[in-house]
Scaffold this motif. Structure first.
Motif, mmCIF file in Angstrom:
data_model
loop_
_atom_site.group_PDB
_atom_site.id
_atom_site.type_symbol
_atom_site.label_atom_id
_atom_site.label_comp_id
_atom_site.label_asym_id
_atom_site.label_seq_id
_atom_site.Cartn_x
_atom_site.Cartn_y
_atom_site.Cartn_z
ATOM 1 N N SER A 50 0.815 -1.212 0.000
ATOM 2 C CA SER A 50 0.000 0.000 0.000
ATOM 3 C C SER A 50 0.852 1.266 0.000
ATOM 4 O O SER A 50 0.377 2.327 -0.418
ATOM 5 N N PHE A 109 -8.480 1.336 -4.849
ATOM 6 C CA PHE A 109 -7.061 1.633 -4.622
ATOM 7 C C PHE A 109 -6.543 2.733 -5.547
ATOM 8 O O PHE A 109 -5.355 3.072 -5.496
ATOM 9 N N THR A 125 -5.019 5.720 -3.707
ATOM 10 C CA THR A 125 -3.792 5.337 -2.999
ATOM 11 C C THR A 125 -2.602 5.243 -3.940
ATOM 12 O O THR A 125 -1.484 5.674 -3.618
#
Length: 272
Positions: free
Chosen positions: A231, A258, A261
């Motif tokens: 991550s 995601f 991110t």
């Protein structure tokens, strides 16, 4: 230059599988944000009765933002070649060449769950071949709709080598880095085909429609699986570059949850 060297120097691109949730305005905002973050392609899963149909959804997305759109992936177990090819060709025309057709055999048993007759693996591969052939006929000499083929065993890999522009490997969650590397290196040589990587998890999160929601991310990390990315953006960028250099992957497809991110990663690597 050999195939591996060409693949290792192919520019990165990044796609996002963006299913529609309960809030349609939020999905439209997400499509625009994905485009603004530098992702190349917005993709939709083929999950009838769970999501709106791929064709109208992707046409809507292409009208919302200036980015490529695609299927990730049409399930041959559910689809007849002629109609799938016509939809794909139509999307290419309506988006002025911004559509790519992802196609695969389909998850085992998916047709039975929807009340359809069982389709054998051989019949699924035949449908994939016939779909691409019909698409090329519809496109004619002046249009080439890119085909991304999801493959598992050697027979589907041979088909992809023959007719696809890009390939993504259906990886088991038990495959480690060495097993995946060997699978990719066993892919037939002789054509410069783009290699795509389906990312099911980032950190401790699992992407909708890209893996079972109870996927054990700790086990993936322990196995050094390639279906997961860290991550931390810096670590993810380093890992993505390693995968291109060592294996040849250049097209990375992640889940929409995601996208924010990993936006810094895309900003750093897209086009490099």
């Amino acid at each position: 230059m050999n195939d591996q060297a060409r693949r290792a120097t192919r520019p990165f691109r990044f796609g996002v599988v963006a299913p529609i949730g309960a809030d349609l305005p939020a999905w439209r905002d997400r499509v625009r944000r994905i485009a603004d973050s530098g992702y190349s392609t917005l993709l939709m899963p083929d999950v009838p009765t769970w999501q709106p149909a791929i064709g109208p959804t992707l046409a809507t997305a292409a009208a919302l933002a200036d980015l490529r759109v695609g299927s990730w992936v049409y399930a041959a177990a559910l689809r007849e070649p002629w109609s799938t090819a016509w939809e794909a060709h139509s999307l290419s025309v309506l988006t002025e060449g911004r559509f790519e057709m992802g196609i695969g055999a389909g998850r085992p048993g998916i047709e039975v769950e929807l009340g359809l007759p069982v389709v054998s693996p051989a019949a699924r591969r035949a449908r994939m071949r016939d779909t691409v052939a019909a698409l090329r006929s519809f496109d004619g000499p002046d249009l080439h709709t890119p085909v991304v083929m999801a493959v598992s065993g050697p027979k589907s890999q041979a088909l992809a080598f023959e007719v696809a522009d890009a390939v993504t490997f259906v990886l088991s969650t038990e495959d480690d880095r060495a097993e995946t590397t060997n699978r990719v290196r066993d892919f037939p040589a002789g054509r410069d085909i783009e290699l795509g990587q389906h990312i099911a998890a980032v950190g401790d999160g699992v992407a909708r429609f890209m893996a079972a929601p109870n996927l054990d991310t700790a086990a993936l990390r322990a196995a050094d699986s390639l279906v997961i990315l860290p991550s931390d953006p810096a670590a993810a960028a380093e890992e993505i570059q390693r995968r291109r250099e060592e294996i040849g992957f250049s097209y990375f497809v992640i889940g929409a949850d995601f996208a924010d991110t990993l936006a810094p990663v895309v900003a750093e690597l897209a086009g490099h």
